[in-house]
Design an enzyme around this catalytic site. Structure first.
Site, short mmCIF file in Angstrom:
data_model
loop_
_atom_site.label_atom_id
_atom_site.label_comp_id
_atom_site.label_asym_id
_atom_site.label_seq_id
_atom_site.Cartn_x
_atom_site.Cartn_y
_atom_site.Cartn_z
N HIS A 1 -4.89 -1.88 5.36
CA HIS A 1 -5.32 -2.91 4.73
C HIS A 1 -5.24 -3.76 6.95
O HIS A 1 -3.92 -3.66 7.18
CB HIS A 1 -4.43 -3.84 4.32
CG HIS A 1 -5.20 -3.31 2.69
ND1 HIS A 1 -4.09 -2.47 1.21
CD2 HIS A 1 -6.18 -3.17 1.87
CE1 HIS A 1 -4.50 -3.06 0.52
NE2 HIS A 1 -6.27 -3.33 0.39
N CYS B 1 2.47 -8.13 0.48
CA CYS B 1 1.56 -6.85 -0.75
C CYS B 1 1.80 -8.02 -1.79
O CYS B 1 1.09 -8.10 -2.81
CB CYS B 1 2.03 -5.80 -0.64
SG CYS B 1 1.11 -4.61 0.83
N GLU C 1 -11.22 -6.17 -0.81
CA GLU C 1 -9.63 -5.79 -1.08
C GLU C 1 -8.82 -7.61 -0.88
O GLU C 1 -7.86 -7.13 -0.84
CB GLU C 1 -8.87 -4.74 0.73
CG GLU C 1 -9.54 -3.94 0.32
CD GLU C 1 -9.27 -2.83 -0.93
OE1 GLU C 1 -8.35 -2.41 -0.75
OE2 GLU C 1 -10.27 -1.99 -1.77
#
Length: 445
Positions: free
Chosen positions: A250, A369, A174
């Site tokens: 996450h 993000c 990720e």
């Protein structure tokens, strides 16, 4: 030689929408299929970039993906003209169609893992695009992401690019959303923290039960090998399986680091004390500031709702650290109270700056993000494509570009409109000329 940390934020694309595609991401699911504002989303992100640039930070921009992804729809058997492909996909397989319209590339924390030259064996900055295999809509990104990164960091003397890891859940990766780096100075050798959710080749080890663990230990180890990192410069930490099952998809939703600071929730990690001891041991003689937020002060659900840990911690030119937080943190009684107290407690964090990024927040991503962190020396900064760095003139140029090409509102039904695809391609073609990227999109090749 000077050292910098440059934030490369993702520019929100002209088809920004809320498809609710990300199982395990509470904000994404809660806002599924609501009308969106591509123009407002892009301007909110660009305004944050300009604000950080005005604070004296080096700030870059990464181009979005092309969506709807016609190439993938054709691979999946939809034929005819582009308009016919859109119509058939939307009618015959609406879930697949929505996935191919995803706006998720805006979150460039998931674009790649980056290791600065001070940490790598060959003394170059290394990039590995994330394969994002856990979500179909995100697994469409790595190839174009790789092209955009190569066009942004093109000088092979300073930059090394790797192909994304094999497209298999055993090597689910990720990107920087599960990676952070601690150091004394950005240009000095640091300790890279790889946070994983499970061990793919040993299912007997702890793992979440409700939501998927998107990052594997095996992926972390592979990237460390590719980047030429030493064992002394790497710590592998398992994310708490229980906190993943609470919607923390996450690591950057539950902890964030910068230089000698690790800001984390007490429920963030599995075997927390052992992990912190290893970090300090590898960091060296100078202490790491471990800033723990207790559940009694901020509950996990409130941290997820406000994205307290999906904030950016930046080091300003005067040496002080500041938190870049979404306005949702300011609006939360417990979180704002905690942050007000934090800046008076003698830690390196001295200020909090709040930004409105609601269009991103509603889709499940906060300020952290939206950016990919790249630590660079002054020579490496000079080797970056200068058109991808934000200054006053480039900000104005991109702002006008958004005004010309973006719709004020976008609904689910608009995504199947062939005119939207034409508008989007026209916008992206012009963007690649503004940023001098060359032909990075399938429709250009």
């Amino acid at each position: 030689m000077k050292q910098f940390e440059v934030n490369f934020d993702g520019l929100v694309g002209p088809t920004h929408n809320y498809a609710g595609l990300s199982y395990g991401n509470v904000a994404s699911l809660n806002n599924a299929k609501a009308d969106s504002s591509p123009k407002q989303a892009a301007k909110q992100g660009l305004k944050k970039m300009k604000a950080l640039s005005d604070m004296g930070m080096l700030q870059g921009v990464l181009a979005p993906q092309e969506r709807p992804d016609i190439q993938t729809l054709r691979r999946l058997g939809f034929t005819g003209t582009d308009a016919q492909v859109l119509e058939k996909a939307a009618r015959q397989a609406p879930e697949v169609f929505l996935a191919c319209c995803s706006a998720s590339s805006m979150w460039t924390a998931n674009a790649a893992t980056v290791s600065p030259s001070a940490d790598t064996a060959d003394g170059r900055v290394h990039f590995t695009p994330a394969n994002l295999t856990n979500k179909f809509h995100r697994s469409l990104e790595p190839e174009v992401t790789g092209r955009i990164l190569k066009a942004t960091f093109a000088n092979e003397k300073y930059f090394q690019h790797h192909t994304h890891l094999p497209d298999n859940e055993h090597f689910g990766d990720e990107g920087a959303a599960n990676h952070t780096r601690l150091c004394t100075e950005y240009g000095h050798a640091g300790v890279e923290l790889f946070v994983y959710g499970r061990q793919a080749f040993d299912p007997s080890k702890p793992a979440p039960k409700k939501y998927p663990a998107r990052q594997t230990l095996e992926a972390c180890q592979a990237i460390a090998r590719l980047h030429g990192l030493s064992d002394e410069g790497v710590v592998y930490i398992q994310q708490n399986p229980d906190v993943i099952d609470q919607g923390v998809f996450h690591n950057d939703v539950i902890s964030v680091g910068n230089q000698n600071v690790l800001f984390y929730h007490e429920q963030a990690f599995h075997n927390t004390q052992a992990a912190l001891d290893e970090i300090q041991a590898k960091f060296g003689e100078q202490p790491v500031h471990f800033i723990r937020v207790d559940t009694a002060d901020v509950a996990v659900q409130e941290a997820v709702k406000t994205y307290l840990f999906n904030t950016q911690i930046i080091t300003l030119p005067n040496g002080e650290m500041a938190i870049i937080a979404p306005t949702e943190c300011q609006e939360s009684e417990s979180v704002s109270r905690y942050l007000d107290r934090l800046v008076t407690q003698g830690t390196p964090i001295k200020k909090v700056h709040y930004f409105d990024v609601k269009q991103s927040m509603r889709n499940g991503g906060g300020p952290a993000c939206l950016r990919l962190r790249v630590a660079l020396t002054d020579q490496e900064v000079d080797a970056v494509n200068p058109n991808t760095l934000i200054n006053d003139s480039q900000f104005e140029r991109l702002n006008h570009w958004i005004d010309r090409h973006y719709r004020d509102e976008l609904s689910f039904d608009d995504l199947r409109d062939p005119q939207l695809l034409i508008e989007s391609r026209s916008a992206l073609d012009e963007l690649t000329q503004i940023l001098k990227l060359g032909s990075v999109y399938p429709f250009q090749r």
